[in-house]
Design a protein around this motif. Structure first.
Motif, PDB file in Angstrom:
ATOM      1  N   THR A 171     -12.483   2.294 -32.899  1.00  0.00           N
ATOM      2  CA  THR A 171     -11.517   1.194 -32.856  1.00  0.00           C
ATOM      3  C   THR A 171     -10.430   1.285 -33.928  1.00  0.00           C
ATOM      4  OG1 THR A 171     -12.947  -0.187 -34.241  1.00  0.00           O
ATOM      5  CG2 THR A 171     -13.197  -0.400 -31.843  1.00  0.00           C
TER       6      THR A 171
ATOM      7  N   LYS B  78      -6.059   2.039 -28.017  1.00  0.00           N
ATOM      8  CA  LYS B  78      -7.368   1.733 -28.590  1.00  0.00           C
ATOM      9  C   LYS B  78      -8.090   0.723 -27.708  1.00  0.00           C
ATOM     10  CE  LYS B  78      -5.686   0.804 -32.719  1.00  0.00           C
ATOM     11  NZ  LYS B  78      -5.523   0.425 -34.092  1.00  0.00           N
ATOM     12  N   PRO B  79      -9.414   0.712 -27.769  1.00  0.00           N
ATOM     13  CA  PRO B  79     -10.323   1.598 -28.470  1.00  0.00           C
ATOM     14  C   PRO B  79     -10.468   2.928 -27.743  1.00  0.00           C
ATOM     15  CG  PRO B  79     -11.558  -0.091 -27.315  1.00  0.00           C
ATOM     16  CD  PRO B  79     -10.107  -0.388 -27.107  1.00  0.00           C
ATOM     17  N   TYR B  80     -10.888   3.960 -28.482  1.00  0.00           N
ATOM     18  CA  TYR B  80     -10.981   5.314 -27.954  1.00  0.00           C
ATOM     19  C   TYR B  80     -12.412   5.632 -27.520  1.00  0.00           C
ATOM     20  CZ  TYR B  80      -6.688   5.311 -30.723  1.00  0.00           C
ATOM     21  OH  TYR B  80      -5.476   4.989 -31.267  1.00  0.00           O
TER      22      TYR B  80
ATOM     23  N   THR C  63      -8.207   9.641 -26.423  1.00  0.00           N
ATOM     24  CA  THR C  63      -7.395   8.573 -27.015  1.00  0.00           C
ATOM     25  C   THR C  63      -6.634   7.777 -25.961  1.00  0.00           C
ATOM     26  OG1 THR C  63      -5.572  10.095 -27.450  1.00  0.00           O
ATOM     27  CG2 THR C  63      -7.174   9.753 -29.233  1.00  0.00           C
TER      28      THR C  63
ATOM     29  N   ASP D 262      -7.607   3.772 -36.244  1.00  0.00           N
ATOM     30  CA  ASP D 262      -6.841   5.011 -36.359  1.00  0.00           C
ATOM     31  C   ASP D 262      -7.066   5.607 -37.741  1.00  0.00           C
ATOM     32  OD1 ASP D 262      -5.838   4.716 -33.807  1.00  0.00           O
ATOM     33  OD2 ASP D 262      -3.939   3.850 -34.446  1.00  0.00           O
TER      34      ASP D 262
ATOM     35  N   LYS E 109     -15.105   3.084 -25.706  1.00  0.00           N
ATOM     36  CA  LYS E 109     -14.659   2.077 -26.681  1.00  0.00           C
ATOM     37  C   LYS E 109     -15.458   2.112 -27.976  1.00  0.00           C
ATOM     38  CE  LYS E 109     -13.170  -0.788 -22.872  1.00  0.00           C
ATOM     39  NZ  LYS E 109     -13.243  -2.032 -22.180  1.00  0.00           N
TER      40      LYS E 109
END
Length: 190
Positions: free
Chosen positions: A143, A65-67, A50, A145, A140
């Protein structure tokens, strides 16, 4: 002589200022819901990054973000040469597939990296554990949560050309950490 007297003043000022700084958390964590069913063939493990960043002496500690998704496998048999990832999908509860997946260049082939780890045992002796590590990153690709279902498909290729397909399907839940902590508490937790 001036520097000798300045040092205690700097310490005093630091002691007075730093405890007033706060660390503000705004982080998310994704956790696999349940466990993957046992399998007789190798399957990569998955981790979600994250992208946590932290401020100095207080400030924000937050996810950005993005994770990213990481897939990794440690082969202690020293026979797996590579992995090829052919499908990666992040699907949210509303049925939407994350658009970050479209930027991936699939199939993605990853060669092994040789690894040696020294393990010390009683009596002062050591054992060298040899393995091959395969690690892939899918940047990425998450995107939102929100909870999601992750699907990854691919295959391992052994040194002798044998192909071992794998499939991963895991549901991930999300937890939020939003709180404020004093600098002293933050430092004591390090």
């Amino acid at each position: 002589m001036k520097t000798i007297y300045a040092f205690p003043l700097i310490l005093l000022a630091t002691a007075l200022v730093l405890p007033s700084c706060n660390a503000k958390y705004d982080m998310v964590t994704f956790t696999a819901a349940g466990t993957m069913p046992a399998t007789k063939t190798p399957v990569p493990s998955v981790g979600i990054d994250t992208n946590v960043s932290a401020g100095m002496m207080g400030g924000d500690i937050k996810s950005k973000k993005p994770y990213d998704i990481h897939a990794f496998y440690t082969d202690s048999t020293l026979t797996i040469a590579s992995a090829e990832f052919t499908k990666v999908t992040v699907t949210y509860a509303d049925g939407t597939v994350d658009p970050g997946i479209t930027a991936l260049k699939l199939p993605m082939r990853v060669q092994h990296k040789y690894s040696e780890e020294t393990q010390f045992v009683t009596g002062g002796t050591s054992v060298i554990n040899k393995s091959r590590r395969i690690q892939a990153e899918f940047p990425k690709t998450i995107t939102r949560d929100e909870a999601f279902t992750l699907q990854i498909e691919g295959k391992f290729t052994k040194d002798d050309g044998t192909i071992i397909p794998f499939k991963i399907k895991e549901n991930y839940t999300i937890s939020h950490d939003k709180r404020t902590e004093s600098w002293a508490d933050f430092v004591s937790g390090c």
